[in-house]
Design a protein around this motif. Structure first.
Motif, mmCIF file in Angstrom:
data_model
loop_
_atom_site.group_PDB
_atom_site.id
_atom_site.type_symbol
_atom_site.label_atom_id
_atom_site.label_comp_id
_atom_site.label_asym_id
_atom_site.label_seq_id
_atom_site.Cartn_x
_atom_site.Cartn_y
_atom_site.Cartn_z
ATOM 1 N N THR A 22 37.594 19.818 37.532
ATOM 2 C CA THR A 22 37.675 19.264 38.759
ATOM 3 C C THR A 22 38.872 20.313 39.461
ATOM 4 O O THR A 22 38.730 20.565 40.728
ATOM 5 N N ARG A 23 39.872 20.396 38.721
ATOM 6 C CA ARG A 23 41.143 21.327 39.519
ATOM 7 C C ARG A 23 40.476 22.610 39.723
ATOM 8 O O ARG A 23 41.039 23.135 40.836
ATOM 9 N N VAL A 74 40.105 26.867 42.917
ATOM 10 C CA VAL A 74 39.708 28.023 42.960
ATOM 11 C C VAL A 74 38.270 28.207 43.523
ATOM 12 O O VAL A 74 38.451 29.002 44.613
ATOM 13 N N VAL A 75 37.358 27.344 43.284
ATOM 14 C CA VAL A 75 35.957 27.640 43.868
ATOM 15 C C VAL A 75 35.819 27.315 45.396
ATOM 16 O O VAL A 75 35.602 28.055 46.149
ATOM 17 N N ASP A 99 34.316 35.130 36.814
ATOM 18 C CA ASP A 99 35.070 35.491 36.010
ATOM 19 C C ASP A 99 36.606 34.701 36.470
ATOM 20 O O ASP A 99 37.365 34.392 35.669
ATOM 21 N N LEU A 100 36.601 34.642 37.755
ATOM 22 C CA LEU A 100 37.873 34.000 38.170
ATOM 23 C C LEU A 100 37.606 32.547 37.931
ATOM 24 O O LEU A 100 38.658 31.605 37.426
ATOM 25 N N VAL A 101 36.448 32.040 37.835
ATOM 26 C CA VAL A 101 36.365 30.562 37.580
ATOM 27 C C VAL A 101 36.745 30.331 35.859
ATOM 28 O O VAL A 101 37.352 29.571 35.601
ATOM 29 N N ALA A 102 36.239 31.347 35.218
ATOM 30 C CA ALA A 102 36.493 31.456 33.825
ATOM 31 C C ALA A 102 38.016 31.410 33.361
ATOM 32 O O ALA A 102 38.423 30.948 32.317
ATOM 33 N N PRO A 127 28.339 18.808 46.673
ATOM 34 C CA PRO A 127 28.160 18.848 45.329
ATOM 35 C C PRO A 127 26.593 19.431 45.082
ATOM 36 O O PRO A 127 26.526 20.001 43.790
ATOM 37 N N ALA A 128 25.724 19.179 45.823
ATOM 38 C CA ALA A 128 24.024 19.481 45.643
ATOM 39 C C ALA A 128 24.385 21.015 45.665
ATOM 40 O O ALA A 128 23.623 21.647 44.932
#
Lengths: 274, 252
Positions: free
Chosen positions: A173-174, A179-180, A160-163, A71-72
């Protein structure tokens, strides 16, 4: 013409010296005693105790590193805030700190008379000379290697993929887990391998903050140090063991970084959940 | 362009290192004609040896570790051990000259300053929950500790120690820092951090014979100087400094 030849020879000679210099100690560890004797030494209780303890403390430390470091790293990779560069530098600092400095720092922070010593004492917790101290020392020196690699890995994830995932209705979260994380996983695995290797080798901070007791706080590097005078062959055997384990981690790291998934996983990332 | 930057960086590093070395060399002063000797000495001699020879190069540590380093061929001129066993062993192996006993010491228990746990002596260490540290077996201080505990019928304390340290000063540090409640060190060690620890004496009959022996390392490039150095330890001025640090006279 002549000059170029000379320069070429000089470069080659320098490379040969560098290579030999780096390789010789490793060769020496394995050549001084026969492999059979090395393997026989590994059943010595000092060795097995140290090996089990090293694996246990490093597993706990790495679990903490992954749990808190991920997370950091994600935060530092995705948010731009004042003081971010400074935060990154501070996180990386333990990486370049001499182990003795790390040991002093840990004692000054978590020791009985340290900054948090009074608070911990009031809670009935004493960390110095315990197995928890080994875990803390390992996590302290090893985590920066994971975190910095994780920051880089998260930064490479295409925003862009995240968006796109978000517009398609995936929650934060999903999106992170579907994705990430999958896109960053190779970088994360690489960082984790490096961090694990560094943690396995931790010595200075451990011996200062956690002491050395067989089966409790004596990790493999500490056992090597204390066997050095009593039984050099046992020390050699443990060193050989660490060379093999570290070498395996390095190979695993290279394979992880080179491995290309046969199909782009991102294509399926936005599929509705089963 | 890149290459030039790299070369500049390398040049800068070399320049800085060279000037630091030059400064150190100047500060060190090459006025002494006598060779600078490398002395491998027991950790308990850390404070006193640099006073006896301000020009010496010292490597302090557990005597057993230092003996192992000499066996592995590390360049030392003098070996000073916190026992007689290790120098005798190296002598038998032909590595050092005949060892001399040059001083003696006592083993004590150190506890936190002011003795907040109100420990009255070695038998109180049996109290549960106490965090005891000692030097590991093989380290002279560790061997003396085991001798004392065996004489008192308290050998089970060895198994209860929370850490087996690699030299006696590590034991002292763990108690002085408050990480451990009690530790076995030499009386001279306790004196070096008098404001941080309090001392408990061991019962008279249990005290081991703590003798320090020194010898010149035969492979030394300055063997004559090394032999003279060892001999000087028994001289008046060295003995005075040892006594001032709390070491005991050579027993007869």
């Amino acid at each position: 013409m002549m000059g170029r030849l000379l320069a070429g020879t000089a470069v080659f000679a320098a490379a040969a010296v560098a290579f030999g210099f780096l390789l010789l100690p490793i060769v020496a560890i394995f050549s001084r005693v026969s492999p059979g004797r090395l393997v026989a030494q590994l059943s010595h209780p000092v060795v097995t105790d140290a090996l089990v303890l090293s694996l246990k403390t490093n597993a706990i430390a790495q679990a903490l590193v992954l749990l808190l470091g991920t997370p950091a790293a994600y935060l530092l990779a995705t948010r731009r805030f004042p003081g971010r560069s400074l935060a990154v530098v501070l996180i990386e600092l333990p990486l370049v700190l001499p182990p003795a400095v790390a040991g002093i720092g840990l004692i000054a922070a978590f020791g009985r008379f340290g900054l948090l010593g009074g608070t911990l004492d009031a809670l009935g917790i004493r960390l110095g000379l315990t197995q928890a101290a080994v875990v803390i020392a390992v996590a302290y020196v090893a985590s920066p290697l994971y975190v910095r690699q994780a920051i880089a890995a998260f930064e490479e994830v295409d925003p862009d993929l995240v968006a796109a995932a978000r517009t398609l209705g995936a929650g934060r979260t999903r999106t992170f887990f579907r994705v990430v994380l999958p896109l960053a996983r190779r970088g994360l695995a690489g960082g984790e391998a490096l961090s694990f290797a560094r943690g396995l080798g931790e010595f200075g901070a451990t011996i200062m903050f956690a002491g050395s007791l067989q089966g409790v706080t004596q990790t493999l590097p500490l056992a090597i140090y204390s066997a050095f005078d009593l039984n050099f062959t046992t020390a050699l055997a443990m060193s050989a063991l660490l060379v093999v384990v570290s070498g395996a981690l390095l190979v695993a790291l290279r394979l992880t970084l080179q491995w290309q998934p046969s199909r782009p996983t991102s294509r399926f990332l936005f599929a509705p959940s089963r | 362009m890149r290459l030039r930057t790299l070369l500049a960086a390398v040049a800068a590093i070399v320049a800085v290192s060279a000037s630091v070395l030059a400064a150190v060399a100047l500060a060190g002063g090459s006025s002494t004609k006598a060779p600078r000797l490398t002395v491998f000495a027991a950790a308990s001699l850390t404070n006193v040896f640099p006073k006896i020879d301000p020009h010496g190069r010292f490597s302090f540590g557990g005597s057993n570790m230092l003996a192992a380093q000499i066996q592995q061929g590390l360049p030392a001129d003098v070996f000073a051990s916190a026992n007689t066993k290790l120098p005798a062993q190296l002598h038998r192996q032909g590595l050092v000259t005949t060892p001399f006993v040059f001083t003696a010491n006592r083993l004590v228990i150190v506890v936190a300053h002011g003795n907040p746990l109100h420990l009255t002596g070695v038998r109180d260490l049996e109290r549960s929950g106490l965090r005891i540290v000692m030097a590991a077996a093989g380290v002279p201080a560790g061997d003396y500790t085991r001798t004392v505990l065996a004489r008192l019928g308290l050998s089970d304390l060895v198994g209860k120690a929370v850490s087996q340290e690699t030299d006696v000063r590590e034991v002292l540090a763990k108690v002085a820092l408050g990480e451990a409640d009690a530790g076995f060190v030499y009386a001279t060690d306790a004196k070096t951090v008098a404001g941080k620890v309090s001392v408990l004496r061991l019962p008279p009959g249990s005290q081991p014979r703590v003798l320090y022996a020194a010898a010149a390392v035969k492979s030394s490039k300055h063997l004559a100087a090394a032999k003279a150095w060892v001999k000087r330890l028994r001289g008046k001025s060295a003995q005075k400094m040892l006594r001032a640090a709390g070491f005991l006279p050579i027993p007869h």
